[in-house]
Design a protein around this motif. Sequence first.
Motif, PDB file in Angstrom:
ATOM      1  N   LYS A   1      13.298  16.459  10.116  1.00  9.96           N
ATOM      2  CA  LYS A   1      12.624  15.520  11.097  1.00  9.96           C
ATOM      3  C   LYS A   1      11.125  15.470  10.915  1.00  9.96           C
ATOM      4  O   LYS A   1      10.325  16.530  10.537  1.00  9.96           O
ATOM      5  CB  LYS A   1      12.781  15.949  12.398  1.00  9.96           C
ATOM      6  N   ILE A   2      10.743  14.334  10.976  1.00  8.87           N
ATOM      7  CA  ILE A   2       9.061  14.185  10.586  1.00  8.87           C
ATOM      8  C   ILE A   2       8.439  14.366  12.079  1.00  8.87           C
ATOM      9  O   ILE A   2       8.792  13.751  13.143  1.00  8.87           O
ATOM     10  CB  ILE A   2       8.997  12.600  10.281  1.00  8.87           C
ATOM     11  N   ASP A   3       7.267  15.080  11.916  1.00 12.21           N
ATOM     12  CA  ASP A   3       6.613  15.616  13.255  1.00 12.21           C
ATOM     13  C   ASP A   3       5.590  14.438  13.511  1.00 12.21           C
ATOM     14  O   ASP A   3       5.268  13.632  12.966  1.00 12.21           O
ATOM     15  CB  ASP A   3       5.915  16.896  13.090  1.00 12.21           C
ATOM     16  N   GLY A   4       5.189  14.526  14.840  1.00 11.28           N
ATOM     17  CA  GLY A   4       4.179  13.645  15.532  1.00 11.28           C
ATOM     18  C   GLY A   4       2.978  13.054  14.644  1.00 11.28           C
ATOM     19  O   GLY A   4       2.891  12.008  14.414  1.00 11.28           O
ATOM     20  N   PRO A   5       2.287  13.987  14.090  1.00 13.52           N
ATOM     21  CA  PRO A   5       1.108  13.474  13.375  1.00 13.52           C
ATOM     22  C   PRO A   5       1.326  12.943  12.107  1.00 13.52           C
ATOM     23  O   PRO A   5       0.869  11.884  11.833  1.00 13.52           O
ATOM     24  CB  PRO A   5       0.130  14.808  12.697  1.00 13.52           C
ATOM     25  N   LEU A   6       2.392  13.475  11.229  1.00 14.03           N
ATOM     26  CA  LEU A   6       2.999  12.685  10.287  1.00 14.03           C
ATOM     27  C   LEU A   6       3.329  11.537  10.173  1.00 14.03           C
ATOM     28  O   LEU A   6       3.105  10.401   9.740  1.00 14.03           O
ATOM     29  CB  LEU A   6       3.874  13.705   9.401  1.00 14.03           C
ATOM     30  N   LEU A   7       4.166  11.211  11.391  1.00 12.17           N
ATOM     31  CA  LEU A   7       4.763   9.960  11.488  1.00 12.17           C
ATOM     32  C   LEU A   7       3.694   9.043  12.086  1.00 12.17           C
ATOM     33  O   LEU A   7       3.802   7.940  11.589  1.00 12.17           O
ATOM     34  CB  LEU A   7       5.663  10.180  12.961  1.00 12.17           C
ATOM     35  N   ARG A   8       2.718   9.614  12.703  1.00 13.56           N
ATOM     36  CA  ARG A   8       1.574   8.815  13.052  1.00 13.56           C
ATOM     37  C   ARG A   8       0.659   8.229  11.762  1.00 13.56           C
ATOM     38  O   ARG A   8       0.417   6.883  11.698  1.00 13.56           O
ATOM     39  CB  ARG A   8       0.525   9.198  14.190  1.00 13.56           C
ATOM     40  N   ILE A   9       0.691   9.061  10.831  1.00 13.19           N
ATOM     41  CA  ILE A   9      -0.038   8.438   9.551  1.00 13.19           C
ATOM     42  C   ILE A   9       1.107   7.579   8.878  1.00 13.19           C
ATOM     43  O   ILE A   9       0.290   6.682   8.224  1.00 13.19           O
ATOM     44  CB  ILE A   9      -0.338   9.927   8.780  1.00 13.19           C
ATOM     45  N   MET A  10       2.049   7.914   8.830  1.00  9.20           N
ATOM     46  CA  MET A  10       3.087   7.002   7.873  1.00  9.20           C
ATOM     47  C   MET A  10       3.005   5.714   8.660  1.00  9.20           C
ATOM     48  O   MET A  10       3.130   4.679   8.109  1.00  9.20           O
ATOM     49  CB  MET A  10       4.379   7.412   8.051  1.00  9.20           C
ATOM     50  N   ARG A  11       2.982   5.635   9.839  1.00  9.90           N
ATOM     51  CA  ARG A  11       2.813   4.479  10.787  1.00  9.90           C
ATOM     52  C   ARG A  11       1.655   3.626  10.252  1.00  9.90           C
ATOM     53  O   ARG A  11       1.601   2.347  10.017  1.00  9.90           O
ATOM     54  CB  ARG A  11       3.106   4.431  12.163  1.00  9.90           C
ATOM     55  N   ALA A  12       0.543   4.277  10.331  1.00  7.29           N
ATOM     56  CA  ALA A  12      -0.721   3.759  10.174  1.00  7.29           C
ATOM     57  C   ALA A  12      -0.754   3.096   8.574  1.00  7.29           C
ATOM     58  O   ALA A  12      -1.086   1.907   8.479  1.00  7.29           O
ATOM     59  CB  ALA A  12      -1.941   4.860  10.103  1.00  7.29           C
ATOM     60  N   ILE A  13      -0.243   3.778   7.798  1.00 15.85           N
ATOM     61  CA  ILE A  13      -0.077   3.297   6.143  1.00 15.85           C
ATOM     62  C   ILE A  13       0.760   2.022   6.216  1.00 15.85           C
ATOM     63  O   ILE A  13       0.266   1.045   5.674  1.00 15.85           O
ATOM     64  CB  ILE A  13       0.556   4.553   5.514  1.00 15.85           C
ATOM     65  N   GLY A  14       1.931   1.999   7.035  1.00 14.30           N
ATOM     66  CA  GLY A  14       2.639   0.754   7.010  1.00 14.30           C
ATOM     67  C   GLY A  14       2.047  -0.506   7.709  1.00 14.30           C
ATOM     68  O   GLY A  14       1.853  -1.501   7.446  1.00 14.30           O
ATOM     69  N   GLU A  15       1.064  -0.144   8.552  1.00 16.06           N
ATOM     70  CA  GLU A  15       0.231  -1.240   9.398  1.00 16.06           C
ATOM     71  C   GLU A  15      -0.809  -1.689   8.451  1.00 16.06           C
ATOM     72  O   GLU A  15      -1.208  -2.736   8.345  1.00 16.06           O
ATOM     73  CB  GLU A  15      -0.509  -0.589  10.704  1.00 16.06           C
ATOM     74  N   PHE A  16      -1.458  -0.748   7.709  1.00 13.48           N
ATOM     75  CA  PHE A  16      -2.511  -1.317   6.797  1.00 13.48           C
ATOM     76  C   PHE A  16      -1.900  -2.071   5.668  1.00 13.48           C
ATOM     77  O   PHE A  16      -2.464  -3.287   5.256  1.00 13.48           O
ATOM     78  CB  PHE A  16      -3.273  -0.013   6.136  1.00 13.48           C
ATOM     79  N   GLN A  17      -0.578  -1.676   5.334  1.00 11.11           N
ATOM     80  CA  GLN A  17      -0.197  -2.289   4.049  1.00 11.11           C
ATOM     81  C   GLN A  17       0.505  -3.674   4.574  1.00 11.11           C
ATOM     82  O   GLN A  17       0.195  -4.515   3.921  1.00 11.11           O
ATOM     83  CB  GLN A  17       1.139  -1.697   3.757  1.00 11.11           C
ATOM     84  N   ALA A  18       0.982  -3.849   5.921  1.00 13.46           N
ATOM     85  CA  ALA A  18       1.436  -5.105   6.426  1.00 13.46           C
ATOM     86  C   ALA A  18       0.112  -5.917   6.804  1.00 13.46           C
ATOM     87  O   ALA A  18       0.259  -7.278   6.478  1.00 13.46           O
ATOM     88  CB  ALA A  18       1.963  -5.013   7.808  1.00 13.46           C
ATOM     89  N   ALA A  19      -1.286  -5.379   6.957  1.00 14.60           N
ATOM     90  CA  ALA A  19      -2.207  -6.373   7.568  1.00 14.60           C
ATOM     91  C   ALA A  19      -3.132  -6.636   6.158  1.00 14.60           C
ATOM     92  O   ALA A  19      -3.875  -7.476   6.278  1.00 14.60           O
ATOM     93  CB  ALA A  19      -3.214  -5.279   8.249  1.00 14.60           C
ATOM     94  N   MET A  20      -2.850  -6.241   4.999  1.00 11.38           N
ATOM     95  CA  MET A  20      -3.436  -6.362   3.769  1.00 11.38           C
ATOM     96  C   MET A  20      -3.382  -7.741   3.381  1.00 11.38           C
ATOM     97  O   MET A  20      -2.393  -8.590   3.111  1.00 11.38           O
ATOM     98  CB  MET A  20      -3.096  -5.554   2.593  1.00 11.38           C
ATOM     99  N   ARG A  21      -4.637  -8.519   3.152  1.00 12.32           N
ATOM    100  CA  ARG A  21      -4.984  -9.705   2.755  1.00 12.32           C
ATOM    101  C   ARG A  21      -6.004  -9.809   1.961  1.00 12.32           C
ATOM    102  O   ARG A  21      -6.953  -8.766   1.886  1.00 12.32           O
ATOM    103  CB  ARG A  21      -5.384 -10.832   4.039  1.00 12.32           C
ATOM    104  N   PRO A  22      -6.180 -10.865   1.158  1.00 13.53           N
ATOM    105  CA  PRO A  22      -7.404 -10.944   0.034  1.00 13.53           C
ATOM    106  C   PRO A  22      -8.766 -10.392   0.913  1.00 13.53           C
ATOM    107  O   PRO A  22      -9.474  -9.870  -0.083  1.00 13.53           O
ATOM    108  CB  PRO A  22      -7.243 -12.226  -0.500  1.00 13.53           C
ATOM    109  N   ASN A  23      -8.865 -11.016   1.857  1.00 11.68           N
ATOM    110  CA  ASN A  23     -10.326 -10.729   2.582  1.00 11.68           C
ATOM    111  C   ASN A  23     -10.475  -9.253   3.102  1.00 11.68           C
ATOM    112  O   ASN A  23     -11.576  -8.996   3.492  1.00 11.68           O
ATOM    113  CB  ASN A  23     -10.644 -11.797   3.563  1.00 11.68           C
ATOM    114  N   ASN A  24      -9.543  -8.552   3.298  1.00  9.91           N
ATOM    115  CA  ASN A  24      -9.534  -7.307   3.629  1.00  9.91           C
ATOM    116  C   ASN A  24      -8.791  -6.250   2.825  1.00  9.91           C
ATOM    117  O   ASN A  24      -8.571  -5.052   3.369  1.00  9.91           O
ATOM    118  CB  ASN A  24      -8.821  -7.123   5.106  1.00  9.91           C
ATOM    119  N   GLU A  25      -8.323  -6.703   1.661  1.00 10.28           N
ATOM    120  CA  GLU A  25      -7.655  -5.602   0.740  1.00 10.28           C
ATOM    121  C   GLU A  25      -8.338  -4.265   0.580  1.00 10.28           C
ATOM    122  O   GLU A  25      -7.765  -3.309   0.396  1.00 10.28           O
ATOM    123  CB  GLU A  25      -7.436  -6.500  -0.546  1.00 10.28           C
ATOM    124  N   VAL A  26      -9.871  -4.507   0.037  1.00  9.04           N
ATOM    125  CA  VAL A  26     -10.643  -3.226  -0.305  1.00  9.04           C
ATOM    126  C   VAL A  26     -10.279  -2.197   1.094  1.00  9.04           C
ATOM    127  O   VAL A  26      -9.956  -1.232   0.807  1.00  9.04           O
ATOM    128  CB  VAL A  26     -11.935  -3.599  -0.601  1.00  9.04           C
TER     129      VAL A  26
END
Length: 135
Positions: A1-26
Motif C-alpha cells: 500500500k502506498i502511504d500518504g506522502p508518497l501518494l501525494r508526490i505521485m499525484r503531483a507528478i501526474g498533475e505536472f505531466q498532464a499540465a505540460m504544454r510548450p509554454n510551461n514545459e521547462v
Amino acid sequence: KIDGPLLRIMRAIGEFQAAMRPNNEVQCHVMIAHCHRDQGDMSEAINQYKKALYCEQITEHEQVDLYYQMGVAYEGLDDPREAVYYYDKVASLVAGYRDVDERLGKLQSEDDPAKTPTQHDVDSAFDDLIGADET
C-alpha cells in the motif's frame, strides 16, 4: 500500500505531466524533478532536469538554475566530479550565483580526494606547458 506522502508526490507528478504544454514545459519538468529529488530518487530528478534543458522554450535564467539543480542532485548521488562540472558551468555564466562558489570550494578543497580541475586550472597548466616549451 502506498502511504500518504508518497501518494501525494505521485499525484503531483501526474498533475505536472498532464499540465505540460510548450509554454510551461521547462517548469513542469523542474517540478517533476523536485518531486523525485524529494523522494530521494536523484537519478530520475537528473533525467527530468536534462529534459528541461532540451526544451525549446528554455530561458538563459532557467538554464543556469537547471545547471545548479543538477549540481545539487549529483552531490546527492555522491558524485563530486559531475557536481563540479555543473557548478563550473553556472559559475562561468553568472558570477556569484547562489552558493556555487562555496559548493565548488568544498568539493575542490585540497583535502578532497575527488578534486576536479577547474577550467582555470586547465588553462594555467596549458600556459605553463607552452611557456616551458618556449625556453
